[in-house]
Each structure stands twice: as structure tokens, then as C-alpha cells.
Design a protein around this motif. Structure first.
Motif, mmCIF file in Angstrom:
data_model
loop_
_atom_site.group_PDB
_atom_site.id
_atom_site.type_symbol
_atom_site.label_atom_id
_atom_site.label_comp_id
_atom_site.label_asym_id
_atom_site.label_seq_id
_atom_site.Cartn_x
_atom_site.Cartn_y
_atom_site.Cartn_z
ATOM 1 N N LEU A 156 0.833 -1.196 0.000
ATOM 2 C CA LEU A 156 0.000 0.000 0.000
ATOM 3 C C LEU A 156 0.867 1.245 0.000
ATOM 4 O O LEU A 156 1.881 1.303 0.708
ATOM 5 N N ASP A 157 0.458 2.232 -0.773
ATOM 6 C CA ASP A 157 1.165 3.513 -0.853
ATOM 7 C C ASP A 157 0.668 4.421 0.263
ATOM 8 O O ASP A 157 -0.536 4.564 0.482
ATOM 9 N N ALA A 158 1.595 5.064 0.965
ATOM 10 C CA ALA A 158 1.225 5.947 2.071
ATOM 11 C C ALA A 158 0.419 7.154 1.613
ATOM 12 O O ALA A 158 -0.235 7.808 2.431
ATOM 13 N N ASN A 159 0.431 7.459 0.324
ATOM 14 C CA ASN A 159 -0.285 8.635 -0.183
ATOM 15 C C ASN A 159 -1.699 8.317 -0.657
ATOM 16 O O ASN A 159 -2.405 9.217 -1.117
ATOM 17 N N PRO A 189 -4.289 11.356 3.506
ATOM 18 C CA PRO A 189 -3.443 10.255 3.029
ATOM 19 C C PRO A 189 -3.410 9.099 4.028
ATOM 20 O O PRO A 189 -3.544 9.295 5.242
ATOM 21 N N LEU A 190 -3.188 7.905 3.510
ATOM 22 C CA LEU A 190 -3.157 6.711 4.354
ATOM 23 C C LEU A 190 -2.109 6.843 5.456
ATOM 24 O O LEU A 190 -2.371 6.506 6.615
ATOM 25 N N GLY A 191 -0.912 7.337 5.125
ATOM 26 C CA GLY A 191 0.137 7.463 6.126
ATOM 27 C C GLY A 191 -0.262 8.379 7.265
ATOM 28 O O GLY A 191 0.026 8.100 8.435
ATOM 29 N N GLN A 192 -0.930 9.464 6.939
ATOM 30 C CA GLN A 192 -1.374 10.394 7.971
ATOM 31 C C GLN A 192 -2.446 9.765 8.845
ATOM 32 O O GLN A 192 -2.472 9.959 10.072
ATOM 33 N N ALA A 193 -3.343 8.989 8.239
ATOM 34 C CA ALA A 193 -4.396 8.324 9.013
ATOM 35 C C ALA A 193 -3.813 7.263 9.947
ATOM 36 O O ALA A 193 -4.252 7.129 11.097
ATOM 37 N N LEU A 194 -2.815 6.527 9.477
ATOM 38 C CA LEU A 194 -2.222 5.484 10.309
ATOM 39 C C LEU A 194 -1.472 6.055 11.504
ATOM 40 O O LEU A 194 -1.301 5.375 12.514
ATOM 41 N N ALA A 195 -1.036 7.307 11.404
ATOM 42 C CA ALA A 195 -0.285 7.915 12.507
ATOM 43 C C ALA A 195 -1.113 8.010 13.769
ATOM 44 O O ALA A 195 -0.559 8.083 14.871
ATOM 45 N N SER A 196 -2.444 7.985 13.653
ATOM 46 C CA SER A 196 -3.304 8.124 14.828
ATOM 47 C C SER A 196 -3.960 6.805 15.221
ATOM 48 O O SER A 196 -4.845 6.793 16.062
#
Length: 851
Positions: free
Chosen positions: A606-609, A620-627
Motif C-alpha cells: 500500500l502507498d502511504a499517499n 493520506p493513508l500514512g497520515q491516518a495510520l499515525a493516529s
């Protein structure tokens, strides 16, 4: 009843007519400066060169303009001294009321080019007066203008405060407020600032909306006509519109030389501008308006009615000869746009007009907030069965301004009923002597409106019930008080209710609980207290916490070179002014580092963007996973698409820290030690704050009231004991004590090594030198062969501690639960005795904030 009815009408008309008034306000503000704006964007057309010989005489100006246009002039405006182009209207086509408008140089008679923006401003005027809908729009705008008068008067009545003579109550904003409280403050205070201006808008604007209003003003304000004269209809208009052409009228003959000669004789050398309006046919009078250099305002016209064929003056009305009320009648337009008061008046009224949408927006926000709370109340009420209420039921009385108290009353009723207790929920407005005498057990959930006032629904209760000499010894009650601590008389109405109940002999099931701005901690305390009464624990908190964005403005390591983990002093600034008390806590929502997110996504394909939705927002997926909580084992996640991956993960929990500063510092400060796991990775909360959160980056924080660790109300000595980052809570208490002038402060603090771990050492030494810290005793466990901890130093100073406690000192402990807190508790019991320590706890003189 009157106030409730007025309130219902106020918000109903506001959410219906508010949009029209907002449009009228914006378009009116734009139109009021149309001449200046047109000159700004059409300087080559509307600005002319002032010539020493002056403007052309009226006959010559008309002759040249008609020759260039090939048509007859029907109306013209000329400024005789200014650099403004003259305006000329030519003969209207058949069926039209007004002909083509052209601009001309009044010094040369040259016709100018086209003016950009005229169509736009004409549209603004049409929207302002008719909503661009003709007579139908005029009826709508007229009705909304009447409603504006109602809004002003009803709003004034609805917000009339108890301290009506205090101007700050009327006119001062509190920018620290948030949410509904800020919206209400903005709506009410800004409305007070604008009230007189809006009344002026409405009372003058109705002049163009309704004939009956205009005729009434004429009868009320116009001077009586001289003997033999009939008063001209519409004299207060200032500039009446063009007359319709009559096909049977004789041809129009105009003697411009005679008109010009009579105008110069009437005005003299002080002529500043004139406006000639010719009739559409012969046999009808012409009207000539003129202003002098010293005219009071732009509509202080002198009016001449004359025969256009001969120039003979039939009537001459001078503005200065009129009575004051007749001058006001003629100045309706100038009053409406503010020019009656000069340029400052125009600017002020334009700003007031531009703020009109503010009240529509804030009114809608307040309305939606009330709707939301009503839905919550209905939801809470729907879960409560009051059909079986009896004389043995719990009486739950509420007094609510915004709906929160009512909602909490029904939620409290649901909690009691879930424990098998019968309940009846009533507004305080419904309670009288019979209800209170019959009740044996009661809960009162009451809010305070504004600065200590009863909610509207409870004013009658306060007037009729409070102060009555009823015997209520049979009543056992509990009180939940809702208020805003920013007001001096915090929970004032609830406290008056409590005092009256105590005077009448009623007893409390537990101490009253006061809630500052819907503080979740206080509400949870109320739930727990009800649970103790019923024997049933509450299932869940009533309201979820809300977090705000705080910007990281400072990060300083406090223990460079230490053998222990790094400790940082962090400074965070809120988007909006925030208030907290010394001893309060903060809850932080941490986030993962980018390296942790990249490692987690590796192998998942999966791409973080990739865009995903989280709580209604696309990010973005990466930002959502941070929480989200990221599991170590990922086998069960392989193959999921990005949205499914986010939906399957649990949000991160909040981390709690003691606040190390006071609100007057302007910055919320924390003292945080980095935690490292066995694999060398940083702890989630401490790593986010001390390492991964960039400077000027934003963190999600929530203030949490910690009333059990607040300063004592009385001026007494204070003993503060802590270790490590526990200094944070003690530091905030010390800062607050020093700010209030209290110097009887004793700090006992422990850490590893003096050379590297004396956190905030310079600050502490400065307080000691200035006398703000009476004693400073330190324990450094690694500076000698035998480890010495803060509880050991406390035992060494036992005699001094007993003396301070005998003088009324309060003892505050903040720091680690394991080791320090238990050791200090044992030391205190050994020095003071268990009985005295228990009494200190009961009296609130021994308080702990440990983790």
C-alpha cells in the motif's frame, strides 16, 4: 411566558428573514460607496480637470451636450467646484421613465466615454431594495425590515442583564470563550454595538418600502404648507424620480438662460452643485435642487420649483428655513447611508451593514446547537419511563438555558432508573411548595446563565420559591451545578439554590458538584456519585472529550549529560486563548513517527499517499495510520485495501501529563521524560512530543480539570513534595502561589544527580533567593554511596514538617506512584500519625497527583 414567546419569535424570524437581511446588508454597504468606487475604477471618465474660469453656464453646457449627443437633455447634475464629471440623462424612449445616462466635462461640455461597473451597482441597488424581483421583492424586503426592528427590540429585552448599569456586561467581548458560549457572546454583544445603527437602517429604510409609512412620516414631520399652498407629495424623498411622459402634453420649451440666471440669484456665489429635472412635456413645472458650500450634508438641498419656459420661480424652499423635523424628513436618505453624519458616519454605518451576515451565521449556529441538544434531550428522555412515577419517586428538577442541564437531568434519570429507582423529571418552573414537600429524594441539575443569573425558565422559580420559609427537613438532595468559571459569579444561581435548601433544613446526599464549561471530569464525578447512591456503576461517560490544536513553540532539554533518560520542557500555544488552573492536567493524542508508519506499511503493498476517509475527512493513508494502533503482527492485514486497513485499526489512546505553567504565562508548558522500550524505540507519547512533533507543528490536546490538586482557597503554608517530572504539577502550583504573593512555600524534590538532573534549577534558585520559596530541600539518589530519596529528606526534616502542618500547611505530592508516592505517604504517617494524615485527607490538606 412573554420572554419565552419573544425568544421563539426571535429565532424563528432570524433563521427565516436573516438571510434576506444579510443580503440587504452586504448590497447596501456596497451601494453606499458606489460613487467613490466608480471614480476609483473610471478615473479617466469620471474625473476632470478643474479650470480656473469655472464650469460652463447651464445654457452652454446643455447646448454643447445636446449637439454632441443629438438628443435633448432631460436631467443633469453638476458640481460647480469639484473635479467630478457632470451626469446628464437624455430624453427617455417611449414607455421608459429614464433616458440614456452620459457623463460630461462640466468645464468644456465634452461627453465622456462609458463607465465600467454601472450595471453591477445597479444590480446591487435592485437586490438591496427589491431582491431583483420587482414589487414582490419590495414586499419581502419591507417585511424583513420590519423584522429587523423586532430583532433589535426583542434582542435588547432578551439579553437585559441583572447588572444593567455595568457597560462591560453590555459591550465587552470575551475572546477566551469557545463554542456556543462564544457564538452567543458574539451574537449578543455585537448586536448591542450595532443596535442603534440597525434601528436607524430600519426606520429610514421603511420610507421606500411602504406608502403608508412614507405618508405617516410626512404627516408627522413635514412642515405645514404656507397659506394657499398644497404640500408636495413625497417632499421627504430628497430627489424624486422622473415623471412619466404624457402623450397629450404640449411640447416642452426650456429657457435655460432664465433658469441659470434665477439659479445664480437664488444661490449666490456659494453655489456648490445643482440638479435640474425637467418635466416630460410643456405646461408642467421643473424642479431645481442646489447645494451651497456650507450645506449640512449631501442631501441638505434647497428646492426651487419653476416654469421651464420662462424660468419664473413659483416656490423656493430653503433647507435652513425648515424646522428640525422637516429637515430630518428631507434627510431620510442621508440618515440611511450615514452621510448625515459626514464621512465617519458613512464608514461606521457601512461597517455595521457589513456585519449583518454575522448575526445570521451566529444565529443559525446557536439554533443548530439548540436543535442538537434537544435531540440529545429527547434521546435521553426516550430511555426514561416516567409513567410509573409516584410519591416515592426521585424528583429530578432542572433549569436549563441552552439545553445541556435538561439533557443531563434526563441522563441522570436514566441512570437512576437503570438501577431500579422510580423517577420524575420536572423543570424548576413546574416546582412549587407541594412538589417540594412531597419529595423525599431529589436531584437538582441547574445551569447559571451569564454572570450568576438564573436561566430564563427558572427566573419565576427564583422569584416565587427561593426565600420562602418552607420546612424541608425531610428532603435529601444532590446538586449538579453548570456554569462558566470565566464569570465572577460562577454557578451563582446554583449556589443560591443550595444556600436556600440548607436554610430550610434539607440534607445533601453528597457534596454539590460544580461543572465548568461542561468539564468531562466533573460530569464523570457526578456519574460516579450517583453510582454510589444506587449501587450501580455508570456504563459510559455521557459526553466524549474534545481536543484542540496546539502549536509546539518550545522544546528545551532540561538534563543534558544526565545518566537518565532525556527530560524536556515543552511549550505549546493554543489556537484560541485557553484558561486552566494550577494543578490541572492535559490529555495529548500522540501520533506515530514516519519511520514507524513506513515500517508498518512495508510488505502490505500500500502507498502511504493513498486517500482514505477518517472521521469524515479525506487524508493520506500514512497520515491516518499515525493516529491508529499499529499491531506488531500484520498477517491478518495482508490483502486489505487502504480504507479497510484504516477501519480495522483502533485509535490511539490519550496520554496524560501535568501542566507545568499557569494560564497567565500565555504558553502551556509540560515536563516530559523520554521513555524507551526494550528494543530501543521511543515511547509513543513521549516520543511524539520530544522527538517526532516538529517545531511549530500541531498536537491535539485537551485540558482536563483536576480540582483535587488545585490550590487551597485559604492563605496557608504549602509543602510540595515530588520527584522527576512530577516537578511539573508542583511548578504550576508554585507559579500560581508566587503570582498571588504567597511566599510560605516549601519544596522537597528528588532526582538522580545534582550536576545534571536539577530540573529548572536556575528558576528554583531564583525563587529561593527572592524569598518566594521559603525552603528548598533536595535529594539526589546517585550522588553518594547510599541512595537518598525525597522521603528520606522528609524524615530528616520531620520536626520542621510538624511545625508547618501545625500552622495549617497543606501537603501536595506529585510524581511517580511506585516508590516515591508510597514512601512519602509512609513517612508522613510515621511523622504525623495515621489519624492526623486521614484528617488531612478529609480536610483537603493532603492532596496527591501521582502516576
Amino acid at each position: 411566558m412573554l420572554k419565552k414567546s419573544l425568544f421563539q419569535l426571535h429565532w424563528f424570524f432570524g433563521i427565516t428573514a436573516g438571510l434576506v437581511l444579510a443580503l440587504m446588508g452586504i448590497t447596501g454597504a456596497i451601494w453606499s460607496f458606489q460613487e467613490e468606487l466608480l471614480r476609483l475604477f473610471n478615473a479617466d471618465v469620471l474625473k476632470v480637470e478643474v479650470r480656473q474660469e469655472g464650469v460652463l453656464p447651464l445654457p452652454e453646457l446643455v447646448r454643447r451636450a445636446e449637439l454632441a449627443q443629438g438628443d435633448k437633455v432631460a436631467m443633469l447634475w453638476v458640481d460647480t467646484h469639484a473635479d467630478t464629471a457632470a451626469r446628464l440623462f437624455f430624453t427617455p424612449p417611449p414607455g421608459e421613465r429614464r433616458g440614456e445616462l452620459r457623463y460630461a466635462d462640466p468645464y468644456t461640455g465634452e461627453l465622456k466615454g462609458e463607465v465600467t461597473g454601472l450595471g453591477f451597482f445597479n444590480l446591487m441597488l435592485q437586490l438591496h431594495r427589491f431582491l431583483a424581483m420587482g414589487d414582490t421583492g419590495r414586499q419581502i424586503t419591507g417585511a424583513c425590515t420590519l423584522m429587523l426592528i423586532f430583532f433589535c427590540l426583542s434582542g435588547l429585552y432578551l439579553r437585559w442583564p441583572r447588572r444593567a448599569l455595568n457597560w462591560r456586561v453590555w459591550l465587552s467581548f470575551d475572546w477566551a470563550k469557545k463554542g456556543r458560549a462564544f457564538n452567543w457572546d458574539l451574537h449578543a454583544v455585537a448586536g448591542t454595538w450595532c443596535l442603534l445603527f440597525y434601528l436607524l437602517f430600519a426606520l429610514t429604510g421603511l420610507f421606500w418600502s411602504y406608502d403608508w409609512y412614507r405618508e405617516g412620516l410626512n404627516k408627522l414631520l413635514a412642515d405645514k404648507p404656507a397659506a394657499g399652498e398644497q404640500h408636495q407629495r413625497g417632499a421627504g424623498r430628497g430627489r424624486p424620480g422622473p415623471q412619466a411622459a404624457d402623450a397629450k402634453a404640449a411640447p416642452l420649451v426650456v429657457d435655460y438662460d432664465a433658469i441659470w440666471s434665477n439659479l445664480k440669484d437664488a444661490a449666490g456665489p456659494r453655489l456648490a452643485s445643482y440638479n435640474l429635472r425637467l418635466p416630460p412635456g410643456g405646461g408642467q413645472p421643473a424642479t431645481l435642487f442646489y447645494l451651497l458650500d456650507d450645506s449640512a450634508h449631501e442631501r441638505a438641498f434647497n428646492t426651487v420649483t419653476l416654469d421651464p419656459a420662462t424660468g419664473q420661480i413659483k416656490r423656493h424652499e430653503r433647507y435652513t428655513d425648515k424646522s428640525f423635523k422637516a429637515q430630518l424628513l428631507q434627510s431620510v436618505y442621508a440618515l440611511h447611508v450615514g452621510s448625515y453624519f459626514g464621512l465617519p458616519g458613512r464608514i461606521i454605518l457601512t461597517i455595521a451593514s457589513l456585519t449583518m451576515p454575522l448575526f445570521f451565521v451566529t444565529g443559525w449556529l446557536l439554533y443548530l446547537d439548540r436543535r442538537r441538544k434537544k435531540r440529545q434531550v429527547r434521546a435521553a428522555r426516550g430511555s426514561v419511563d416516567t409513567a410509573n412515577a409516584s410519591g416515592d419517586s426521585w424528583l429530578i428538577g432542572f433549569a436549563s438555558q441552552s439545553g445541556l442541564a435538561e439533557q443531563l437531568a434526563w441522563q441522570s434519570a436514566g441512570q437512576l432508573q437503570a438501577a431500579g429507582l422510580p423517577v420524575q423529571v420536572r423543570s424548576l418552573a413546574e416546582l412549587g411548595e407541594d412538589e417540594l414537600r412531597q419529595a423525599r429524594r431529589a436531584l437538582f441539575v441547574v445551569s447559571t446563565f451569564g454572570d450568576g443569573e438564573a436561566p430564563d425558565s427558572a427566573r419565576g422559580f427564583e422569584r416565587k420559591v427561593l426565600g420562602q420559609p418552607w420546612a424541608l427537613q425531610h428532603l435529601n438532595y444532590a446538586l449538579l451545578a453548570l456554569g462558566d468559571r470565566q464569570y465572577p459569579h460562577f454557578c451563582g444561581f446554583a449556589r443560591r439554590l443550595q444556600a436556600w435548601l440548607a436554610e430550610r433544613g434539607a440534607t445533601t446526599a453528597f457534596s454539590p458538584i460544580e461543572v465548568d464549561s461542561a468539564d468531562q471530569n466533573a460530569l464523570q464525578q457526578w456519574q460516579q456519585a450517583l453510582g454510589q447512591l444506587t449501587g450501580a456503576r455508570p456504563l459510559a461517560a455521557w459526553q466524549p472529550p474534545s481536543y484542540g490544536n496546539w502549536r509546539l513553540v518550545r522544546r528545551e532539554r532540561l538534563n543534558p549529560g544526565s545518566q537518565g533518560a532525556p527530560v524536556y520542557l515543552l511549550g505549546l500555544s493554543a489556537e484560541h486563548p485557553s484558561v486552566w488552573d494550577a494543578g490541572d492536567l492535559v490529555e495529548v493524542l500522540p501520533r506515530h513517527s514516519q519511520a514507524r508508519i513506513d515500517a508498518f506499511l512495508q510488505g502490505l503493498g500500500l502507498d502511504a499517499n493513498l486517500p482514505v476517509q477518517l472521521e469524515g475527512l479525506v487524508e493520506p493513508l500514512g497520515q491516518a495510520l499515525a493516529s491508529r494502533q499499529l499491531p506488531t503482527s500484520r498477517e491478518h492485514l495482508v490483502g486489505l485495501h487502504a480504507q479497510a486497513l484504516v477501519d480495522s485499526l483502533i485509535p490511539l489512546g490519550a496520554r496524560e501529563y501535568s501542566i507545568a505553567s499557569i494560564a497567565s504565562d500565555g504558553v502551556l508548558e509540560l515536563i516530559v521524560r523520554q521513555e524507551r522500550h526494550a528494543d530501543g524505540s521511543l515511547g509513543l507519547g513521549s516520543g511524539w512530543l520530544t522527538e517526532y512533533l516538529p517545531m511549530d507543528g500541531h498536537a491535539s490536546l485537551r485540558l482536563r480539570r483536576n480540582s483535587s490538586f488545585h490550590l487551597p482557597a485559604a492563605s496557608v503554608p504549602m509543602v510540595l513534595i515530588g520527584n522527576g517530572t512530577g516537578l511539573a504539577g508542583l511548578r504550576s502550583l508554585l507559579k500560581a502561589r508566587i503570582a498571588s504573593g504567597e511566599q510560605r512555600n516549601w519544596l522537597l524534590f528528588g532526582e538522580r544527580n545534582r550536576a545534571h538532573d536539577l530540573l529548572c534549577g536556575r528558576e528554583l534558585q531564583g525563587w529561593l533567593d527572592s524569598g518566594d520559596l521559603a525552603r528548598l530541600d533536595l535529594a539526589f539518589s546517585r550522588d553518594q554511596a547510599e541512595k537518598v530519596y525525597v522521603q528520606d529528606v522528609l524524615l530528616q526534616q520531620g520536626e520542621e514538617l510538624r511545625r508547618w502542618v501545625a500552622e495549617g500547611a497543606c501537603v501536595y505530592v506529585c510524581g511517580s506512584l511506585q516508590g516515591m508516592a508510597g514512601g512519602v505517604d509512609a513517612a508522613l504517617k510515621g511523622l504525623l500519625g495515621e489519624e492526623l494524615v486521614e484528617r488531612l485527607i478529609e480536610d483537603g490538606r493532603y492532596r496527591r497527583d501521582v502516576y
